[in-house]
Scaffold this active site. Sequence first.
Site, PDB file in Angstrom:
ATOM      1  N   GLY A  14     -16.691 158.652  63.513  1.00  0.00           N
ATOM      2  CA  GLY A  14     -16.426 158.060  61.505  1.00  0.00           C
ATOM      3  C   GLY A  14     -15.153 157.409  61.065  1.00  0.00           C
ATOM      4  O   GLY A  14     -15.253 157.178  60.292  1.00  0.00           O
ATOM      5  N   THR A  15     -14.763 156.849  62.473  1.00  0.00           N
ATOM      6  CA  THR A  15     -13.665 155.639  61.811  1.00  0.00           C
ATOM      7  C   THR A  15     -14.328 154.273  61.175  1.00  0.00           C
ATOM      8  O   THR A  15     -13.349 154.371  60.232  1.00  0.00           O
ATOM      9  CB  THR A  15     -12.914 155.071  63.551  1.00  0.00           C
ATOM     10  N   MET A  92     -26.452 156.786  65.450  1.00  0.00           N
ATOM     11  CA  MET A  92     -27.462 156.572  66.382  1.00  0.00           C
ATOM     12  C   MET A  92     -29.246 156.740  66.603  1.00  0.00           C
ATOM     13  O   MET A  92     -29.176 157.163  67.531  1.00  0.00           O
ATOM     14  CB  MET A  92     -26.700 157.823  67.703  1.00  0.00           C
ATOM     15  N   HIS A 111     -22.437 146.167  64.490  1.00  0.00           N
ATOM     16  CA  HIS A 111     -22.209 145.787  65.937  1.00  0.00           C
ATOM     17  C   HIS A 111     -21.207 145.877  66.571  1.00  0.00           C
ATOM     18  O   HIS A 111     -21.020 145.003  66.552  1.00  0.00           O
ATOM     19  CB  HIS A 111     -23.809 145.291  65.517  1.00  0.00           C
TER      20      HIS A 111
HETATM   21  C1  GRF Z   1     -19.073 151.387  66.874  1.00  0.00           C
HETATM   22  O1  GRF Z   1     -18.724 150.611  67.260  1.00  0.00           O
HETATM   23  C2  GRF Z   1     -19.801 151.322  65.699  1.00  0.00           C
HETATM   24  O2  GRF Z   1     -19.624 148.969  66.388  1.00  0.00           O
HETATM   25  C3  GRF Z   1     -21.258 151.241  66.741  1.00  0.00           C
HETATM   26  O3  GRF Z   1     -20.815 152.258  67.243  1.00  0.00           O
HETATM   27  C4  GRF Z   1     -19.439 152.630  67.026  1.00  0.00           C
HETATM   28  C5  GRF Z   1     -19.178 154.152  65.926  1.00  0.00           C
HETATM   29  O4  GRF Z   1     -17.467 154.773  65.876  1.00  0.00           O
HETATM   30  N1  GRF Z   1     -22.004 150.949  65.678  1.00  0.00           N
HETATM   31  P1  GRF Z   1     -17.350 155.835  64.459  1.00  0.00           P
HETATM   32  O5  GRF Z   1     -17.871 156.602  64.307  1.00  0.00           O
HETATM   33  O6  GRF Z   1     -17.461 154.693  63.626  1.00  0.00           O
HETATM   34  O7  GRF Z   1     -15.684 155.358  65.187  1.00  0.00           O
END
Ligand code: GRF
Length: 195
Positions: A14-15, A92, A111
């Site tokens: 969740g960054t 995902m 993405h």
């Molecule tokens: C990110 O690289 C985003 O582009 C992809 O999945 C990753 C999620 O990272 N869809 P985070 O959970 O937001 O840290």
Amino acid sequence: MAKLKVAVLISGRGTNLQALINACKDKDYPAEIIAVISNVAGAKGLERAEKAGIKTYVLEHKKFASRDEFDLALHDLIVVTGAEFICLAGFMRLLTPGFINKWENRIINIHPSLLPKHKGANAHHDVLAAGDKETGCTVHYVTADMDSGPIILQSDPVPVLSDDTVETLSERVLEQEHMVYPEALRITAHKYRRH
Ligand code: GRF
């Protein structure tokens, strides 16, 4: 003007969610996150949401017999939260066309490539395999075709270095993601509220 009520869907750390949470702290930001939903129990992003005082929900896809049933439950849950717009942030799961149609023009995703290049779940790997010299990230509307909806915003090109690994490249792109996603939501929320 009222802020756009957003549900953020996550599966992991969740960054990007955190970047959106931070942006929403600005009183002039046109959106607010009213719910964070994870399809994975214990996802780190849930803690981030709780810390920010945002309601969290876990809806585990494993507990549903089919993709359609999961998506129906997800839709109902989002409606109950009162959200009018959805941000996918490291969610995902592929969403069914039935779900996507119900939220047409109201779901966006980030993405980690410069779409239309390198769609799919292994973008950084594919960038390296293709020998690309640059990559980046893209925020786009979600349509039934994966990673193919209209583009809202892309980062500046991010260099690919000769000794990059998926990890080093994804870190460099992630920095851009954290700037691009809040800006893309700002643009989208302004547009949405005018309609
Ligand atoms: C990110 O690289 C985003 O582009 C992809 O999945 C990753 C999620 O990272 N869809 P985070 O959970 O937001 O840290």
